[in-house]
Motif scaffolding. Structure first.
Motif, mmCIF file in Angstrom:
data_model
loop_
_atom_site.group_PDB
_atom_site.id
_atom_site.type_symbol
_atom_site.label_atom_id
_atom_site.label_comp_id
_atom_site.label_asym_id
_atom_site.label_seq_id
_atom_site.Cartn_x
_atom_site.Cartn_y
_atom_site.Cartn_z
ATOM 1 N N ARG A 42 46.399 34.644 47.359
ATOM 2 C CA ARG A 42 45.251 33.761 47.158
ATOM 3 C C ARG A 42 45.708 32.318 46.925
ATOM 4 N N LEU A 67 36.633 31.204 47.026
ATOM 5 C CA LEU A 67 37.650 32.085 46.442
ATOM 6 C C LEU A 67 37.589 32.116 44.919
ATOM 7 N N ASP A 69 35.255 32.885 43.127
ATOM 8 C CA ASP A 69 34.461 34.041 42.716
ATOM 9 C C ASP A 69 35.021 35.367 43.226
ATOM 10 N N VAL A 70 36.237 35.339 43.790
ATOM 11 C CA VAL A 70 36.882 36.548 44.323
ATOM 12 C C VAL A 70 37.989 36.969 43.358
ATOM 13 N N ASP A 71 38.030 38.259 43.012
ATOM 14 C CA ASP A 71 39.016 38.774 42.064
ATOM 15 C C ASP A 71 40.354 39.159 42.702
ATOM 16 N N ILE A 72 40.415 39.267 44.004
ATOM 17 C CA ILE A 72 41.624 39.702 44.704
ATOM 18 C C ILE A 72 42.657 38.573 44.701
ATOM 19 N N GLU A 80 40.055 41.815 55.166
ATOM 20 C CA GLU A 80 39.861 41.912 53.721
ATOM 21 C C GLU A 80 39.451 40.546 53.151
ATOM 22 N N SER A 84 35.689 39.636 51.629
ATOM 23 C CA SER A 84 35.601 39.146 50.253
ATOM 24 C C SER A 84 34.842 37.828 50.180
ATOM 25 N N VAL A 85 35.135 36.928 51.095
ATOM 26 C CA VAL A 85 34.448 35.633 51.103
ATOM 27 C C VAL A 85 32.980 35.809 51.473
ATOM 28 N N GLU A 87 31.136 38.339 50.927
ATOM 29 C CA GLU A 87 30.464 38.949 49.784
ATOM 30 C C GLU A 87 30.020 37.869 48.793
ATOM 31 N N VAL A 88 30.801 36.822 48.669
ATOM 32 C CA VAL A 88 30.489 35.721 47.752
ATOM 33 C C VAL A 88 29.462 34.760 48.356
#
Length: 101
Positions: A42, A67, A69-72, A80, A84-85, A87-88
């Motif tokens: 990240r 990013l 707000d993304v936990d990964i 992936e 993830s992005v 989803e946010v």
């Protein structure tokens, strides 16, 4: 004979002209992701493309902002990262820029 039928079908399809509408601000997420080599951390993502604005349903937003707000912390694959992005930031129609003319 099959080639003649294919040519005839192409002639009957409607023509779509591009470039006449309002501009869309920001880059497509897939284009930003395609320029990178995967897996990537990240922090490397933020360093390399964090300031790039991507298209979202709420208007342009930087990759770093999305990013946040993304936990990964490590993305093995492009899919992936994109999931993830999205989803946010969400999915849906992207607004166009106002036409000043």
């Amino acid at each position: 004979m099959a080639d003649d039928e294919a040519d005839e079908e192409e002639e009957n399809e409607p023509v779509v002209e591009l470039g006449e509408g309002n501009a869309v601000e920001g880059a497509p997420l897939a284009r930003v992701a395609a320029r990178l080599t995967w897996g990537i951390t990240r922090s490397d993502l933020e360093r390399r493309v964090g300031d790039i604005e991507i298209r979202t349903p709420d208007g342009p937003r930087t990759v770093s902002d999305a990013l946040s707000d993304v936990d990964i912390t490590y993305f093995e694959r492009r899919q992936e990262f994109e999931a993830s992005v999205r989803e946010v930031v969400g999915t849906g129609p992207v607004p166009t820029a106002d036409d000043d003319s």
